[in-house]
Design a protein around this motif. Structure first.
Motif, PDB file in Angstrom:
ATOM      1  N   MET A   1      12.480  -0.183 -12.740  1.00 56.69           N
ATOM      2  CA  MET A   1      12.198   0.391 -11.427  1.00 56.69           C
ATOM      3  C   MET A   1      11.763  -0.716 -10.472  1.00 56.69           C
ATOM      4  O   MET A   1      10.888  -1.516 -10.794  1.00 56.69           O
ATOM      5  CB  MET A   1      11.094   1.453 -11.551  1.00 56.69           C
ATOM      6  N   THR A   2      12.396  -0.784  -9.287  1.00 56.36           N
ATOM      7  CA  THR A   2      12.048  -1.802  -8.315  1.00 56.36           C
ATOM      8  C   THR A   2      10.806  -1.406  -7.544  1.00 56.36           C
ATOM      9  O   THR A   2      10.361  -0.256  -7.587  1.00 56.36           O
ATOM     10  CB  THR A   2      13.205  -2.004  -7.326  1.00 56.36           C
ATOM     11  N   ALA A   4      10.591  -0.986  -4.439  1.00 54.23           N
ATOM     12  CA  ALA A   4      10.953  -0.015  -3.404  1.00 54.23           C
ATOM     13  C   ALA A   4      10.972   1.416  -3.937  1.00 54.23           C
ATOM     14  O   ALA A   4      10.716   2.363  -3.196  1.00 54.23           O
ATOM     15  CB  ALA A   4      12.310  -0.358  -2.812  1.00 54.23           C
ATOM     16  N   THR A   5      11.314   1.584  -5.215  1.00 54.37           N
ATOM     17  CA  THR A   5      11.411   2.934  -5.776  1.00 54.37           C
ATOM     18  C   THR A   5      10.195   3.318  -6.605  1.00 54.37           C
ATOM     19  O   THR A   5      10.141   4.428  -7.135  1.00 54.37           O
ATOM     20  CB  THR A   5      12.666   3.061  -6.653  1.00 54.37           C
ATOM     21  N   ARG A  85       2.814   5.269   4.573  1.00 49.14           N
ATOM     22  CA  ARG A  85       3.064   4.631   3.282  1.00 49.14           C
ATOM     23  C   ARG A  85       1.741   4.233   2.628  1.00 49.14           C
ATOM     24  O   ARG A  85       1.571   4.365   1.414  1.00 49.14           O
ATOM     25  CB  ARG A  85       3.944   3.398   3.473  1.00 49.14           C
ATOM     26  N   LEU A  90       5.560   9.925   0.953  1.00 51.03           N
ATOM     27  CA  LEU A  90       6.923   9.554   0.587  1.00 51.03           C
ATOM     28  C   LEU A  90       7.901   9.887   1.707  1.00 51.03           C
ATOM     29  O   LEU A  90       7.951  11.031   2.174  1.00 51.03           O
ATOM     30  CB  LEU A  90       7.351  10.287  -0.691  1.00 51.03           C
ATOM     31  N   ASP A  98      18.684  11.481  -1.167  1.00 51.71           N
ATOM     32  CA  ASP A  98      17.839  10.287  -1.057  1.00 51.71           C
ATOM     33  C   ASP A  98      17.308   9.918  -2.442  1.00 51.71           C
ATOM     34  O   ASP A  98      16.270  10.409  -2.879  1.00 51.71           O
ATOM     35  CB  ASP A  98      16.689  10.565  -0.083  1.00 51.71           C
ATOM     36  N   ARG A  99      18.021   9.041  -3.121  1.00 57.05           N
ATOM     37  CA  ARG A  99      17.667   8.716  -4.505  1.00 57.05           C
ATOM     38  C   ARG A  99      16.347   7.958  -4.603  1.00 57.05           C
ATOM     39  O   ARG A  99      15.629   8.090  -5.590  1.00 57.05           O
ATOM     40  CB  ARG A  99      18.803   7.927  -5.157  1.00 57.05           C
ATOM     41  N   THR A 100      16.031   7.180  -3.580  1.00 60.10           N
ATOM     42  CA  THR A 100      14.749   6.476  -3.594  1.00 60.10           C
ATOM     43  C   THR A 100      13.604   7.474  -3.552  1.00 60.10           C
ATOM     44  O   THR A 100      12.642   7.381  -4.333  1.00 60.10           O
ATOM     45  CB  THR A 100      14.649   5.512  -2.400  1.00 60.10           C
ATOM     46  N   ALA A 101      13.697   8.445  -2.647  1.00 62.58           N
ATOM     47  CA  ALA A 101      12.648   9.460  -2.540  1.00 62.58           C
ATOM     48  C   ALA A 101      12.557  10.291  -3.822  1.00 62.58           C
ATOM     49  O   ALA A 101      11.455  10.630  -4.282  1.00 62.58           O
ATOM     50  CB  ALA A 101      12.915  10.365  -1.342  1.00 62.58           C
ATOM     51  N   THR A 103      13.364   9.345  -6.889  1.00 61.28           N
ATOM     52  CA  THR A 103      12.749   8.520  -7.931  1.00 61.28           C
ATOM     53  C   THR A 103      11.248   8.404  -7.725  1.00 61.28           C
ATOM     54  O   THR A 103      10.457   8.498  -8.678  1.00 61.28           O
ATOM     55  CB  THR A 103      13.380   7.116  -7.940  1.00 61.28           C
ATOM     56  N   GLN A 104      10.826   8.208  -6.482  1.00 60.63           N
ATOM     57  CA  GLN A 104       9.398   8.085  -6.192  1.00 60.63           C
ATOM     58  C   GLN A 104       8.661   9.394  -6.478  1.00 60.63           C
ATOM     59  O   GLN A 104       7.566   9.390  -7.046  1.00 60.63           O
ATOM     60  CB  GLN A 104       9.187   7.668  -4.736  1.00 60.63           C
TER      61      GLN A 104
END
Length: 225
Positions: A1-2, A4-5, A85, A90, A98-101, A103-104
């Motif tokens: 997981m980066t 950002a995520t 943030r 989120l 929104d895959r980032t959202a 994942t978060q």
């Protein structure tokens, strides 16, 4: 997981809760009912009706645990971006997957945190009449119980000094319902299973809202502009 995520740290949401407590109890007179129904530990989703812009901050300041809200990306503008943030909220793009959202949000639940969702997707009548499937997905995929929350009174008047807000020192009711599981216990995440879960959730949320209105003596009113 980066980076950002990665799920936001609980510390930020705890700071946000402190700010919410100070602002909401300083500006208004919240009456909180049933907060003990929120599990004291472990992942949980708070599903909130949304009729006014203060509904999110009001829940942040009255919930017994820090809340990470999924908030539309349009709110993350200018200095609000680093602020939101920083308090563990989120950003979500509602126009796409929104895959980032995602994942978060799942990371928040995986860390045993509290995820706040407006299941109607946008501010409206606040009556849970139109639900998006995202809530069911997070509940089933994250294995988290849902606690329905009704925020009532935020649209019953306009402040004289700040018309966009309810009158200062007015009472706003926040009613927490019983936690429930969205899935059928099978663990299935097929489209059919999620559609069934969404219908199950809608029934639970609508019933809670009706009960909260009876309990508080609040009647359904039009949403704020």
């Amino acid at each position: 997981m980066t980076e950002a995520t990665a799920a936001p740290a609980l510390r930020g949401a705890a700071v946000g809760r402190g700010i919410g407590i100070g602002l909401m109890y300083g500006l208004f007179k919240p009456r909180v009912l049933g907060a003990w129904r929120v599990p004291a530990a472990g992942p949980v989703i708070l599903a909130v009706n949304h009729a006014h812009n203060i509904d999110g901050p009001m829940l942040m300041g009255t919930a017994p645990r820090p809340v990470h809200f999924l908030i539309k990306k349009e709110a993350f503008v200018g200095p609000l971006d680093p602020f939101l943030r920083g308090i563990g909220q989120l950003k979500v793009d509602r126009t796409t997957v929104d895959r980032t959202a995602i994942t978060q949000a799942l990371g928040v639940l995986g860390n045993g945190g509290v995820l706040g969702i407006f299941p109607e997707g946008t501010r409206g009548e606040g009556d849970f009449a139109s639900l998006r499937a995202g809530l069911a997905y997070f509940a089933v995929r994250g294995g988290a119980p849902i606690v329905p929350v009704a925020v009532l009174g935020s649209t019953e008047g306009r402040g004289r000094l700040i018309p966009a807000l309810p009158p200062l020192r007015s009472r706003v009711d926040v009613v927490f319902g019983d936690a429930f599981q969205a899935g059928d216990g099978s663990g299935r995440r097929t489209r059919k299973a999620l559609d069934e879960a969404t219908l199950r959730i809608q029934g639970k949320l609508t019933a809670h809202l009706e009960n909260a209105r009876r309990l508080t003596g609040r009647q359904a009113r039009p949403s704020a502009d």
